[in-house]
Design a protein around this motif. Structure first.
Motif, PDB file in Angstrom:
ATOM      1  N   GLU A  10       0.851  -1.183   0.000  1.00  0.00           N
ATOM      2  CA  GLU A  10       0.000   0.000   0.000  1.00  0.00           C
ATOM      3  C   GLU A  10       0.894   1.243   0.000  1.00  0.00           C
ATOM      4  O   GLU A  10       1.744   1.419   0.871  1.00  0.00           O
ATOM      5  CB  GLU A  10      -0.899  -0.002   1.242  1.00  0.00           C
ATOM      6  N   LYS A  12       0.928   5.553  -0.501  1.00  0.00           N
ATOM      7  CA  LYS A  12       0.123   6.773  -0.529  1.00  0.00           C
ATOM      8  C   LYS A  12       0.851   7.816  -1.369  1.00  0.00           C
ATOM      9  O   LYS A  12       2.013   8.122  -1.125  1.00  0.00           O
ATOM     10  CB  LYS A  12      -0.097   7.290   0.886  1.00  0.00           C
ATOM     11  N   GLU A  17      -2.560  12.332  -2.606  1.00  0.00           N
ATOM     12  CA  GLU A  17      -2.936  11.571  -1.419  1.00  0.00           C
ATOM     13  C   GLU A  17      -3.820  10.364  -1.734  1.00  0.00           C
ATOM     14  O   GLU A  17      -4.551   9.883  -0.885  1.00  0.00           O
ATOM     15  CB  GLU A  17      -3.599  12.476  -0.382  1.00  0.00           C
ATOM     16  N   THR A  19      -4.454   6.362  -2.582  1.00  0.00           N
ATOM     17  CA  THR A  19      -3.836   5.134  -2.093  1.00  0.00           C
ATOM     18  C   THR A  19      -3.737   4.136  -3.240  1.00  0.00           C
ATOM     19  O   THR A  19      -4.730   3.833  -3.903  1.00  0.00           O
ATOM     20  CB  THR A  19      -4.677   4.526  -0.956  1.00  0.00           C
ATOM     21  N   HIS A  21      -2.596   0.260  -4.339  1.00  0.00           N
ATOM     22  CA  HIS A  21      -2.298  -1.092  -3.858  1.00  0.00           C
ATOM     23  C   HIS A  21      -1.543  -1.782  -4.980  1.00  0.00           C
ATOM     24  O   HIS A  21      -2.098  -2.032  -6.054  1.00  0.00           O
ATOM     25  CB  HIS A  21      -3.587  -1.843  -3.508  1.00  0.00           C
ATOM     26  N   GLU A  33      -7.437   3.943  -4.863  1.00  0.00           N
ATOM     27  CA  GLU A  33      -8.477   4.615  -4.084  1.00  0.00           C
ATOM     28  C   GLU A  33      -8.175   6.100  -4.038  1.00  0.00           C
ATOM     29  O   GLU A  33      -7.123   6.507  -3.549  1.00  0.00           O
ATOM     30  CB  GLU A  33      -8.523   4.058  -2.657  1.00  0.00           C
ATOM     31  N   HIS A  35      -8.366   9.969  -2.845  1.00  0.00           N
ATOM     32  CA  HIS A  35      -8.479  10.628  -1.549  1.00  0.00           C
ATOM     33  C   HIS A  35      -9.798  11.400  -1.497  1.00  0.00           C
ATOM     34  O   HIS A  35     -10.148  12.113  -2.425  1.00  0.00           O
ATOM     35  CB  HIS A  35      -7.304  11.590  -1.346  1.00  0.00           C
TER      36      HIS A  35
END
Length: 104
Positions: A10, A12, A17, A19, A21, A33, A35
């Motif tokens: 993971e 960032k 900001e 995320t 994976h 994902e 922010h």
């Protein structure tokens, strides 16, 4: 495939900001994902009050700048008179300006 969830790294993003994976074995992004940004204005009444306060502050800064601009010529004239008086009182205090030939 559910057992491979622990192999994901993971990360960032320092810029947005988000995320990421990443699968280390495949060296690819598996999941992304974004922010979630908080709303810019929480309370409309507070935002209006802040804007009115900013308007007053801008007016004060403008008035101060305008007064400084009006008196700028007087300040320059006084500085010039003081330096002229200082030069007349002690003409040898300041060295003569260098000529272009002095730099060689």
């Amino acid at each position: 495939m559910a057992g491979r969830e622990h192999d994901l790294i993971e990360v960032k993003c320092p810029c947005c900001e988000a995320t990421l994976h990443i699968d280390a074995e495949l060296r690819t992004i598996i999941r992304f994902e974004e922010h979630v940004k908080p709303p810019a204005i929480q309370d409309m009444a507070e935002a209006v009050k802040k804007l009115r306060g900013d308007e007053a502050r801008r007016g004060e800064v403008f008035e101060k700048s305008f007064e400084q601009h009006k008196s700028h010529a007087k300040v320059l004239e006084r500085k010039f008179d003081e330096l002229l008086k200082q030069a007349k009182d002690d003409p040898d205090a300041a060295p003569p300006p260098k000529r272009p030939f002095d730099f060689d």
